[in-house]
Design a protein around this motif. Structure first.
Motif, short mmCIF file in Angstrom:
data_model
loop_
_atom_site.label_atom_id
_atom_site.label_comp_id
_atom_site.label_asym_id
_atom_site.label_seq_id
_atom_site.Cartn_x
_atom_site.Cartn_y
_atom_site.Cartn_z
N GLU A 96 2.87 -7.09 6.75
CA GLU A 96 1.55 -6.82 6.18
C GLU A 96 1.61 -6.57 4.67
OE1 GLU A 96 -1.64 -6.75 7.53
OE2 GLU A 96 -0.64 -7.70 9.23
N ARG A 97 0.55 -7.00 4.01
CA ARG A 97 0.41 -6.77 2.57
C ARG A 97 -1.03 -6.36 2.33
NH1 ARG A 97 2.78 -7.62 -2.37
NH2 ARG A 97 4.73 -8.12 -1.39
N LYS A 98 -1.21 -5.19 1.70
CA LYS A 98 -2.56 -4.69 1.42
C LYS A 98 -3.18 -5.40 0.23
CE LYS A 98 -1.27 -0.15 3.03
NZ LYS A 98 -0.66 1.07 2.55
N LEU A 99 -2.38 -5.65 -0.81
CA LEU A 99 -2.89 -6.22 -2.05
C LEU A 99 -2.73 -7.75 -2.05
CD1 LEU A 99 -1.43 -3.59 -4.54
CD2 LEU A 99 -3.76 -3.73 -3.64
N LYS A 100 -3.50 -8.40 -1.23
CA LYS A 100 -3.38 -9.86 -1.10
C LYS A 100 -3.83 -10.60 -2.36
CE LYS A 100 -3.95 -9.96 3.93
NZ LYS A 100 -3.60 -8.60 4.21
N GLU A 101 -4.70 -9.99 -3.15
CA GLU A 101 -5.24 -10.66 -4.33
C GLU A 101 -4.35 -10.54 -5.56
OE1 GLU A 101 -6.41 -6.43 -4.81
OE2 GLU A 101 -6.27 -7.79 -3.11
N VAL A 102 -3.31 -9.68 -5.50
CA VAL A 102 -2.45 -9.47 -6.66
C VAL A 102 -1.18 -10.29 -6.49
CG1 VAL A 102 -1.25 -7.77 -8.09
CG2 VAL A 102 -3.38 -7.14 -6.93
N ASP A 103 -0.80 -10.99 -7.57
CA ASP A 103 0.44 -11.76 -7.59
C ASP A 103 1.11 -11.54 -8.95
OD1 ASP A 103 -1.06 -13.27 -9.38
OD2 ASP A 103 -1.22 -15.00 -8.07
N GLY A 104 2.17 -12.27 -9.22
CA GLY A 104 2.90 -12.10 -10.47
C GLY A 104 2.05 -12.35 -11.70
N ARG A 105 1.19 -13.34 -11.64
CA ARG A 105 0.31 -13.64 -12.78
C ARG A 105 -0.68 -12.50 -13.02
NH1 ARG A 105 -1.62 -19.14 -12.23
NH2 ARG A 105 0.11 -19.64 -13.59
N ALA A 153 -5.91 -0.27 -14.01
CA ALA A 153 -5.07 -1.46 -14.02
C ALA A 153 -3.61 -1.08 -13.82
CB ALA A 153 -5.25 -2.24 -15.33
N LEU A 154 -3.18 -0.02 -14.49
CA LEU A 154 -1.80 0.45 -14.30
C LEU A 154 -1.57 0.90 -12.87
CD1 LEU A 154 1.01 1.13 -15.41
CD2 LEU A 154 0.10 3.38 -16.04
N ARG A 155 -2.50 1.64 -12.31
CA ARG A 155 -2.36 2.09 -10.92
C ARG A 155 -2.21 0.91 -9.96
NH1 ARG A 155 -6.85 6.17 -11.74
NH2 ARG A 155 -5.73 8.05 -12.33
N LEU A 156 -3.02 -0.11 -10.17
CA LEU A 156 -2.96 -1.29 -9.30
C LEU A 156 -1.62 -2.02 -9.48
CD1 LEU A 156 -4.44 -3.01 -7.22
CD2 LEU A 156 -5.53 -4.24 -9.11
N LEU A 157 -1.16 -2.14 -10.72
CA LEU A 157 0.14 -2.77 -10.98
C LEU A 157 1.27 -1.99 -10.29
CD1 LEU A 157 2.05 -4.74 -12.46
CD2 LEU A 157 1.93 -3.20 -14.44
N LEU A 158 1.23 -0.68 -10.39
CA LEU A 158 2.28 0.14 -9.77
C LEU A 158 2.22 0.07 -8.25
CD1 LEU A 158 2.24 3.27 -12.11
CD2 LEU A 158 3.81 1.30 -12.16
N GLU A 159 1.01 0.00 -7.71
CA GLU A 159 0.85 -0.14 -6.26
C GLU A 159 1.39 -1.50 -5.80
OE1 GLU A 159 -2.76 -0.08 -2.97
OE2 GLU A 159 -3.11 0.83 -4.94
N TYR A 160 1.12 -2.53 -6.57
CA TYR A 160 1.62 -3.88 -6.27
C TYR A 160 3.15 -3.89 -6.29
CZ TYR A 160 2.93 -8.74 -7.23
OH TYR A 160 3.54 -9.98 -7.21
N ASN A 161 3.74 -3.30 -7.31
CA ASN A 161 5.20 -3.24 -7.42
C ASN A 161 5.78 -2.46 -6.24
OD1 ASN A 161 7.55 -1.24 -8.67
ND2 ASN A 161 7.85 -3.42 -9.12
N LYS A 162 5.16 -1.35 -5.90
CA LYS A 162 5.65 -0.55 -4.78
C LYS A 162 5.60 -1.34 -3.48
CE LYS A 162 5.32 3.91 -2.49
NZ LYS A 162 4.69 5.23 -2.47
N GLU A 163 4.52 -2.08 -3.28
CA GLU A 163 4.40 -2.88 -2.06
C GLU A 163 5.49 -3.94 -2.00
OE1 GLU A 163 0.73 -4.26 0.64
OE2 GLU A 163 0.61 -4.94 -1.44
#
Length: 164
Positions: free
Chosen positions: A113-122, A139-149
């Motif tokens: 499972e992946r919660k942040l389906k809309e976030v990718d490397g770009r 934006a930073l919070r979302l980036l950090l959450e993406y990295n953690k996932e």
């Protein structure tokens, strides 16, 4: 004494260490007694900080880390993480099982499972610049959450790969 396994993923401003920077290094350290998730962000990404974290690591797990994460870290920080620990790039273990593509594609095929389906490397690059240029904390919070996932899914991926 090296006591931890580490799952590692980086976020960058581009694909080339010559023209790009590391924005986040996410590391999940785990052993039979405890675990900790660490993120080095921006100016905290230093050779000293990364070396300090890696001193107690015996194995590093990445996805495409032998071609991207580790060479990028070496180019930008002058640290060869394979001098600290054994490195297993899970991408090659996936290939041996006929699982090709990027991490997200492999996760999908294995039902991870992946919660942040809309976030990718770009999008990670865009989020970083929103944070830097506009002090956009969300934006930073979302980036950090993406990295953690990404990092935490490496652990799940490893467990699935070792179970079959």
């Amino acid at each position: 004494m090296k006591v931890y396994e580490a799952y590692l993923d980086i976020e960058t401003t581009g694909l080339s260490p010559i023209y790009s920077d590391i924005t986040v290094i996410g590391i999940y350290l785990e052993n039979s007694e405890d675990s900790i998730f660490i993120q080095l962000i921006g100016d905290d990404i230093t050779p000293y900080n990364l070396s300090y974290i890696m001193e107690k690591v015996h194995t590093i797990y990445t996805y495409n880390g032998s071609r991207f994460d580790l060479p990028f870290i070496n180019a930008k920080l002058g640290i060869n993480l394979e001098d600290y620990a054994f490195h297993e790039d899970l991408m090659y273990r996936c290939w041996k099982r006929g699982l090709y593509g990027g991490l997200k594609k492999v996760e999908e095929r294995l039902g991870i499972e992946r919660k942040l389906k809309e976030v990718d490397g770009r999008m990670a690059v865009i989020l970083w610049y929103k944070y830097i240029r506009h002090n956009d904390i969300n934006a930073l919070r979302l980036l950090l959450e993406y990295n953690k996932e990404d990092v935490m899914n490496l652990k799940i991926l490893k467990e699935k790969l070792y179970s079959f």
